[in-house]
Design a protein around this motif. Structure first.
Motif, PDB file in Angstrom:
ATOM      1  N   TYR A 230     -26.608 -45.821   2.844  1.00 18.44           N
ATOM      2  CA  TYR A 230     -25.248 -45.576   3.328  1.00 18.44           C
ATOM      3  C   TYR A 230     -25.094 -44.089   3.586  1.00 18.44           C
ATOM      4  O   TYR A 230     -25.292 -43.278   2.702  1.00 18.44           O
ATOM      5  CB  TYR A 230     -24.222 -46.044   2.290  1.00 18.44           C
ATOM      6  CG  TYR A 230     -22.807 -45.671   2.634  1.00 18.44           C
ATOM      7  CD1 TYR A 230     -22.162 -46.274   3.699  1.00 18.44           C
ATOM      8  CD2 TYR A 230     -22.130 -44.703   1.911  1.00 18.44           C
ATOM      9  CE1 TYR A 230     -20.868 -45.939   4.029  1.00 18.44           C
ATOM     10  CE2 TYR A 230     -20.836 -44.359   2.239  1.00 18.44           C
ATOM     11  CZ  TYR A 230     -20.206 -44.975   3.293  1.00 18.44           C
ATOM     12  OH  TYR A 230     -18.929 -44.629   3.624  1.00 18.44           O
ATOM     13  N   ASP A 231     -24.763 -43.738   4.807  1.00 16.74           N
ATOM     14  CA  ASP A 231     -24.621 -42.344   5.188  1.00 16.74           C
ATOM     15  C   ASP A 231     -23.129 -42.010   5.255  1.00 16.74           C
ATOM     16  O   ASP A 231     -22.479 -42.269   6.262  1.00 16.74           O
ATOM     17  CB  ASP A 231     -25.293 -42.103   6.539  1.00 16.74           C
ATOM     18  CG  ASP A 231     -25.403 -40.643   6.886  1.00 16.74           C
ATOM     19  OD1 ASP A 231     -25.247 -39.803   5.977  1.00 16.74           O
ATOM     20  OD2 ASP A 231     -25.647 -40.336   8.066  1.00 16.74           O
ATOM     21  N   ALA A 232     -22.603 -41.460   4.176  1.00 14.82           N
ATOM     22  CA  ALA A 232     -21.176 -41.138   4.106  1.00 14.82           C
ATOM     23  C   ALA A 232     -20.840 -39.967   5.014  1.00 14.82           C
ATOM     24  O   ALA A 232     -21.679 -39.098   5.266  1.00 14.82           O
ATOM     25  CB  ALA A 232     -20.793 -40.797   2.671  1.00 14.82           C
ATOM     26  N   ALA A 233     -19.631 -39.944   5.485  1.00 11.06           N
ATOM     27  CA  ALA A 233     -19.173 -38.850   6.333  1.00 11.06           C
ATOM     28  C   ALA A 233     -19.152 -37.552   5.543  1.00 11.06           C
ATOM     29  O   ALA A 233     -18.801 -37.536   4.365  1.00 11.06           O
ATOM     30  CB  ALA A 233     -17.785 -39.162   6.872  1.00 11.06           C
ATOM     31  N   ARG A 234     -19.538 -36.469   6.196  1.00 10.66           N
ATOM     32  CA  ARG A 234     -19.524 -35.162   5.552  1.00 10.66           C
ATOM     33  C   ARG A 234     -18.112 -34.592   5.644  1.00 10.66           C
ATOM     34  O   ARG A 234     -17.411 -34.796   6.634  1.00 10.66           O
ATOM     35  CB  ARG A 234     -20.494 -34.222   6.264  1.00 10.66           C
ATOM     36  CG  ARG A 234     -21.919 -34.696   6.267  1.00 10.66           C
ATOM     37  CD  ARG A 234     -22.807 -34.001   5.355  1.00 10.66           C
ATOM     38  NE  ARG A 234     -22.477 -32.592   5.243  1.00 10.66           N
ATOM     39  CZ  ARG A 234     -22.980 -31.804   4.349  1.00 10.66           C
ATOM     40  NH1 ARG A 234     -23.836 -32.275   3.502  1.00 10.66           N
ATOM     41  NH2 ARG A 234     -22.648 -30.546   4.284  1.00 10.66           N
ATOM     42  N   PRO A 235     -17.685 -33.864   4.617  1.00  7.57           N
ATOM     43  CA  PRO A 235     -16.372 -33.231   4.686  1.00  7.57           C
ATOM     44  C   PRO A 235     -16.332 -32.253   5.857  1.00  7.57           C
ATOM     45  O   PRO A 235     -17.318 -31.563   6.126  1.00  7.57           O
ATOM     46  CB  PRO A 235     -16.265 -32.477   3.358  1.00  7.57           C
ATOM     47  CG  PRO A 235     -17.363 -32.978   2.495  1.00  7.57           C
ATOM     48  CD  PRO A 235     -18.395 -33.574   3.389  1.00  7.57           C
ATOM     49  N   SER A 236     -15.220 -32.212   6.554  1.00  5.58           N
ATOM     50  CA  SER A 236     -15.127 -31.312   7.693  1.00  5.58           C
ATOM     51  C   SER A 236     -13.685 -30.894   7.967  1.00  5.58           C
ATOM     52  O   SER A 236     -12.743 -31.528   7.538  1.00  5.58           O
ATOM     53  CB  SER A 236     -15.720 -31.961   8.947  1.00  5.58           C
ATOM     54  OG  SER A 236     -14.946 -33.074   9.335  1.00  5.58           O
ATOM     55  N   MET A 237     -13.593 -29.783   8.690  1.00  5.16           N
ATOM     56  CA  MET A 237     -12.337 -29.289   9.224  1.00  5.16           C
ATOM     57  C   MET A 237     -12.396 -29.587  10.720  1.00  5.16           C
ATOM     58  O   MET A 237     -13.458 -29.481  11.332  1.00  5.16           O
ATOM     59  CB  MET A 237     -12.252 -27.769   8.982  1.00  5.16           C
ATOM     60  CG  MET A 237     -11.011 -27.133   9.540  1.00  5.16           C
ATOM     61  SD  MET A 237     -10.884 -25.380   9.065  1.00  5.16           S
ATOM     62  CE  MET A 237     -11.902 -24.622  10.308  1.00  5.16           C
ATOM     63  N   THR A 238     -11.292 -29.994  11.314  1.00  8.88           N
ATOM     64  CA  THR A 238     -11.266 -30.279  12.743  1.00  8.88           C
ATOM     65  C   THR A 238     -10.809 -29.034  13.507  1.00  8.88           C
ATOM     66  O   THR A 238      -9.832 -28.394  13.121  1.00  8.88           O
ATOM     67  CB  THR A 238     -10.305 -31.443  13.056  1.00  8.88           C
ATOM     68  OG1 THR A 238     -10.714 -32.578  12.306  1.00  8.88           O
ATOM     69  CG2 THR A 238     -10.298 -31.777  14.526  1.00  8.88           C
ATOM     70  N   LEU A 239     -11.538 -28.714  14.569  1.00  6.53           N
ATOM     71  CA  LEU A 239     -11.163 -27.620  15.462  1.00  6.53           C
ATOM     72  C   LEU A 239     -10.775 -28.236  16.790  1.00  6.53           C
ATOM     73  O   LEU A 239     -11.570 -28.951  17.407  1.00  6.53           O
ATOM     74  CB  LEU A 239     -12.335 -26.652  15.655  1.00  6.53           C
ATOM     75  CG  LEU A 239     -12.927 -26.041  14.394  1.00  6.53           C
ATOM     76  CD1 LEU A 239     -14.141 -25.186  14.734  1.00  6.53           C
ATOM     77  CD2 LEU A 239     -11.885 -25.218  13.650  1.00  6.53           C
ATOM     78  N   THR A 240      -9.558 -27.983  17.247  1.00  4.10           N
ATOM     79  CA  THR A 240      -9.057 -28.525  18.507  1.00  4.10           C
ATOM     80  C   THR A 240      -8.616 -27.371  19.397  1.00  4.10           C
ATOM     81  O   THR A 240      -7.727 -26.610  19.031  1.00  4.10           O
ATOM     82  CB  THR A 240      -7.860 -29.468  18.267  1.00  4.10           C
ATOM     83  OG1 THR A 240      -8.268 -30.503  17.371  1.00  4.10           O
ATOM     84  CG2 THR A 240      -7.370 -30.081  19.557  1.00  4.10           C
ATOM     85  N   ASN A 241      -9.240 -27.256  20.563  1.00  4.53           N
ATOM     86  CA  ASN A 241      -8.900 -26.193  21.507  1.00  4.53           C
ATOM     87  C   ASN A 241      -8.174 -26.812  22.694  1.00  4.53           C
ATOM     88  O   ASN A 241      -8.792 -27.444  23.548  1.00  4.53           O
ATOM     89  CB  ASN A 241     -10.170 -25.468  21.968  1.00  4.53           C
ATOM     90  CG  ASN A 241      -9.871 -24.306  22.882  1.00  4.53           C
ATOM     91  OD1 ASN A 241      -8.724 -24.003  23.161  1.00  4.53           O
ATOM     92  ND2 ASN A 241     -10.910 -23.656  23.357  1.00  4.53           N
ATOM     93  N   ASN A 242      -6.862 -26.647  22.744  1.00  5.81           N
ATOM     94  CA  ASN A 242      -6.057 -27.177  23.846  1.00  5.81           C
ATOM     95  C   ASN A 242      -5.920 -26.177  24.988  1.00  5.81           C
ATOM     96  O   ASN A 242      -5.242 -26.455  25.969  1.00  5.81           O
ATOM     97  CB  ASN A 242      -4.658 -27.570  23.351  1.00  5.81           C
ATOM     98  CG  ASN A 242      -4.704 -28.776  22.437  1.00  5.81           C
ATOM     99  OD1 ASN A 242      -5.576 -29.623  22.547  1.00  5.81           O
ATOM    100  ND2 ASN A 242      -3.771 -28.851  21.511  1.00  5.81           N
ATOM    101  N   SER A 243      -6.565 -25.026  24.877  1.00  5.28           N
ATOM    102  CA  SER A 243      -6.440 -23.998  25.915  1.00  5.28           C
ATOM    103  C   SER A 243      -7.491 -24.201  27.005  1.00  5.28           C
ATOM    104  O   SER A 243      -8.401 -25.014  26.876  1.00  5.28           O
ATOM    105  CB  SER A 243      -6.592 -22.600  25.303  1.00  5.28           C
ATOM    106  OG  SER A 243      -7.938 -22.335  24.975  1.00  5.28           O
ATOM    107  N   ASP A 244      -7.363 -23.413  28.084  1.00  4.95           N
ATOM    108  CA  ASP A 244      -8.289 -23.480  29.209  1.00  4.95           C
ATOM    109  C   ASP A 244      -9.485 -22.556  29.034  1.00  4.95           C
ATOM    110  O   ASP A 244     -10.311 -22.450  29.936  1.00  4.95           O
ATOM    111  CB  ASP A 244      -7.563 -23.108  30.513  1.00  4.95           C
ATOM    112  CG  ASP A 244      -6.508 -24.132  30.890  1.00  4.95           C
ATOM    113  OD1 ASP A 244      -6.698 -25.317  30.583  1.00  4.95           O
ATOM    114  OD2 ASP A 244      -5.485 -23.737  31.495  1.00  4.95           O
TER     115      ASP A 244
END
Length: 111
Positions: free
Chosen positions: A24-38
């Motif tokens: 079982y390969d559990a998800a690694r902890p992470s922070m999400t980076l979202t770039n809504n700019s151009d």
């Protein structure tokens, strides 16, 4: 004979499942980076050891693997090194950093 073989296979499958032999390969902890700019940006975690930096393309969202809170601030710059903004908080798993179209930053914990 057929029933015994079927019973043996069922028992073997059940025992394997209970013994933890299934990979079982559990998800690694992470922070999400979202770039809504151009514009593509570079997100770096100030004060982190080792140094932590991630490029995020325009209109891109990605997970940034991080096991625990790190650093003292999150710094966002353009690819040319021009400052976009800074968040005076540690980078932590289960949080999202959003770079908005106007260059403002929003840093919030996942709901």
């Amino acid at each position: 004979m057929r029933r015994q073989m079927l019973a043996t296979l069922v028992c073997l499958a059940f025992t394997t499942a209970l013994s933890g032999c299934i990979n079982y390969d559990a998800a690694r902890p992470s922070m999400t980076l979202t770039n809504n700019s151009d514009e593509a940006v570079t997100v770096s975690i100030e004060g982190a050891t080792p140094s932590m930096e991630q490029d995020v393309g325009p209109h891109e969202e990605l997970g940034y693997e991080i096991d625990e809170c790190a650093g003292t601030a999150i710094v966002v710059e353009t690819q040319n090194g021009d400052p976009v903004g800074r968040v005076q908080q540690k980078a932590c798993p289960s949080w999202t950093l959003t770079i908005e179209e106007d260059g403002t930053l929003d840093y919030a914990e996942w709901d």
